[in-house]
Design a protein around this motif. Structure first.
Motif, PDB file in Angstrom:
ATOM      1  N   SER A   3       2.771  -3.290  11.793  1.00  0.00           N
ATOM      2  CA  SER A   3       4.222  -3.319  11.958  1.00  0.00           C
ATOM      3  C   SER A   3       4.822  -4.315  10.980  1.00  0.00           C
ATOM      4  O   SER A   3       4.238  -5.359  10.710  1.00  0.00           O
ATOM      5  CB  SER A   3       4.604  -3.760  13.374  1.00  0.00           C
ATOM      6  OG  SER A   3       4.128  -2.849  14.321  1.00  0.00           O
ATOM      7  N   GLN A  33       4.973   0.747  10.293  1.00  0.00           N
ATOM      8  CA  GLN A  33       6.206   0.949  11.040  1.00  0.00           C
ATOM      9  C   GLN A  33       7.118  -0.266  10.852  1.00  0.00           C
ATOM     10  O   GLN A  33       6.688  -1.408  11.017  1.00  0.00           O
ATOM     11  CB  GLN A  33       5.867   1.123  12.521  1.00  0.00           C
ATOM     12  CG  GLN A  33       7.042   1.342  13.413  1.00  0.00           C
ATOM     13  CD  GLN A  33       6.619   1.513  14.863  1.00  0.00           C
ATOM     14  OE1 GLN A  33       5.494   1.186  15.241  1.00  0.00           O
ATOM     15  NE2 GLN A  33       7.514   2.026  15.671  1.00  0.00           N
ATOM     16  N   ALA A  39       6.577  -6.679  17.559  1.00  0.00           N
ATOM     17  CA  ALA A  39       5.563  -5.844  18.193  1.00  0.00           C
ATOM     18  C   ALA A  39       4.715  -6.701  19.130  1.00  0.00           C
ATOM     19  O   ALA A  39       4.350  -7.826  18.790  1.00  0.00           O
ATOM     20  CB  ALA A  39       4.691  -5.189  17.135  1.00  0.00           C
ATOM     21  N   MET A  44       1.063  -7.819  12.378  1.00  0.00           N
ATOM     22  CA  MET A  44       2.488  -7.707  12.086  1.00  0.00           C
ATOM     23  C   MET A  44       2.844  -8.579  10.884  1.00  0.00           C
ATOM     24  O   MET A  44       2.398  -9.712  10.767  1.00  0.00           O
ATOM     25  CB  MET A  44       3.300  -8.132  13.309  1.00  0.00           C
ATOM     26  CG  MET A  44       4.790  -7.963  13.153  1.00  0.00           C
ATOM     27  SD  MET A  44       5.714  -8.154  14.704  1.00  0.00           S
ATOM     28  CE  MET A  44       5.374  -9.862  15.121  1.00  0.00           C
TER      29      MET A  44
END
Length: 147
Positions: A3, A33, A39, A44
């Protein structure tokens, strides 16, 4: 799935996140994403210093990462990684908006990308390490102009 967390999908955050996703996907073939809420699970990438990103600030307060040493309104940037609850967090922060892009390009340059006027060289890789980062860069000159 990796993420990319941005505090908002506007301005430099959107531009830098899109560049990160583009290069990461082109190199690894993996999906990434872009999210506007941190997240809960998985690795991340976090964009923005504690001056512009409350999540980054919270990670400094809880001592997941150290305070950034970049000067506000400068082209300085930092790339810092940390482990938290079995996942990797990668923080990219800049002293001004364009410095965030410099951080993104530096990250991918270290992963093997090369940038040329007539086209970039983007190698294929199975993975790009998010760990082991503790980098601060400051330009050697005060002003960067367009060519």
């Amino acid at each position: 799935m990796l993420s990319v967390y941005v505090p908002e999908k506007t301005g430099i955050f959107q531009i830098a996140a899109n560049e990160f996703v583009s290069y990461y996907t082109r190199m690894t073939g993996n999906k990434v994403q872009i999210v506007t809420k941190p997240a809960a699970k998985g690795d991340m990438v976090v964009f923005g210093s504690d001056a512009v990103n409350a999540y980054t600030h919270s990670k400094i307060v809880d001592k997941t990462i150290s305070q950034f040493s970049i000067m506000t309104d400068s082209d300085e940037y930092q790339i810092v990684s940390a482990e938290e609850n079995g996942r990797t967090l990668l923080f990219l922060a800049g002293g001004r908006p364009r410095a965030l892009l410099y951080a993104v390009y530096h990250f991918f340059e270290k992963a093997g990308c090369r940038y040329f006027w007539d086209g970039d060289i983007i190698p294929e890789k199975k993975t790009i390490p998010l760990t082991g980062w503790n980098l601060k860069e400051s330009p050697r000159f005060h002003y960067r102009g367009l060519r």
